[in-house]
Design a protein around this motif. Structure first.
Motif: not given
Lengths: 271, 271
Positions: B227-240
């Protein structure tokens, strides 16, 4: 043995031709649709192979992806089924992960299959009844596996195509994991090598699968249409290749789906 | 430069450790589900890396897939984010196509990214502000592309998952072609190398993407959530991750889908 040895030398020489030719400029065109690409290198490599076979064996038939032998309608004598570059999108975008595929038939019976991973340099080859090899190493027979603990290959296009997608979707849900590499020949080679348990596609041409099905067969694997019917070498087919156990498991997904059967018959002209 | 050079040596040594260790027997267990495998080699390689860092840099934090640093909740000082084997299914089934991934952050800011394709021997590496390399060859900046003429990578699981599948399905229909290789780190490395234009996944852990996002960023590419949000290094994320043009094109598929947004927020705890 003469034809088999000739074929092994020929596919290696054609691989060297591609590796050399791809360092120069080449044109890229589209064929049936905007994502079905062909390059000068595909065409020139097919001509390279065609000429070499013709010089040596004047009476052999040659069916190639880029137009040679499009009018061949029987399998009498020796027939070569050739894909000069399987995985043209990978060739164009990745400069790797593409293959030359050759299947050779004598009076319609499998004689030899060869797949060269051009950039990796791995040659998969089998002569009917004589075992299958990766380079000089003999491959062991394909082991039976269950879908739930297997990697399988397909193309994601079939997961999103109305009318046929349901069994493919269920297979993705039930498999351990699914891979899509963009070269059917290499995905069938992976089944031979044992790094994938099955490969399944809704539509391939004979040049995409002829070499691979001969290699897989030599290792005890099975190749049919998705509905378990015998492959027709002169036509497009759906394809399911894998070890016998997973093959029997997978074919049932398609046989149980009336909508799939109907669309498959219409598309492949089997009704 | 000391940490960067140390990291390059360390990842090569860890690769050698895996290549040696995989010739012996090892146990395979499942983790969160029957297809989420871990082997002794994953665990031993993480310990190998953990010990080597700890001997050299006593005050560095280390977050690893196999349990090290699970309690770390800030990014103060130097933090290593390590996946000892990214693509464990490939490791188990294929004995190739897996990677070691390392991302290094200083006070939460990207410092260096490294991905080693263990069996191919290719090391992708970048130090922030100093360019990105494959082995000793500098990589060129990532070129802008459009989806319709691009190869993109994803995992077919997301194409069949209710509640989130719609934008993934439309992307398959609109892309030139889709690949699934089974190692997110290598699929991000392909974006860096230019053999793929984007990679998109609904759920990755930081150790899957930390190394890759630093390398891609160094080449002018962009990495955010779907969704275009900044990645959070300490959490799971979706990624593009991809070039800027295709990134902006792809993020719109997800932003336009209310059902996706709702499920994404619930799953990733972003609401």
């Amino acid at each position: 043995m003469e034809i088999y040895l000739f074929a092994k030398n020929l596919i290696q020489d054609a691989g060297a031709f591609i590796r050399e030719r791809m360092t120069e400029n080449y044109n890229i065109d589209s064929k049936s649709n905007r994502n079905d690409l062909v390059t000068d290198v595909d065409r020139e490599t097919e001509t390279f192979i065609y000429n070499r076979i013709g010089e040596k064996f004047k009476d052999h038939q040659i069916i190639g992806e880029e137009g040679h032998g499009f009018d061949i309608d029987d399998m009498k004598g020796v027939t070569w089924v050739v894909d000069p570059i399987d995985g043209t999108l990978n060739f164009v975008h990745q400069h790797e992960n593409f293959a030359i595929s050759i299947g050779i038939f004598i009076d319609g019976e499998p004689y030899a299959g060869l797949i060269l991973d051009v950039m990796k340099g791995d040659l998969y080859h089998a002569r009917h009844g004589e075992g299958a090899y990766i380079n000089d190493t003999q491959l062991t027979d394909i082991k039976d596996t269950e879908l739930k603990s297997s990697l399988v290959s397909t193309n994601s296009n079939w997961l999103v195509k109305d009318g046929i997608k349901k069994p493919f979707i269920q297979i993705v849900k039930d498999a351990r994991s699914v891979r899509s590499y963009g070269s059917a020949a290499l995905e069938i080679a992976n089944v031979a090598k044992g790094t994938s348990s099955a490969a399944l596609f809704y539509r391939l041409h004979s040049w995409d699968f002829a070499g691979g099905m001969i290699i897989v067969s030599e290792l005890g694997g099975l190749t049919t249409t998705l509905l378990g019917e015998e492959m027709r070498i002169l036509e497009t087919n759906s394809i399911l290749t894998g070890n016998k156990k997973i093959h029997s498991e997978l074919v049932q997904y398609f046989k149980d789906d009336d909508e799939f059967i109907e669309n498959h018959a219409r598309f492949h002209g089997l009704d």
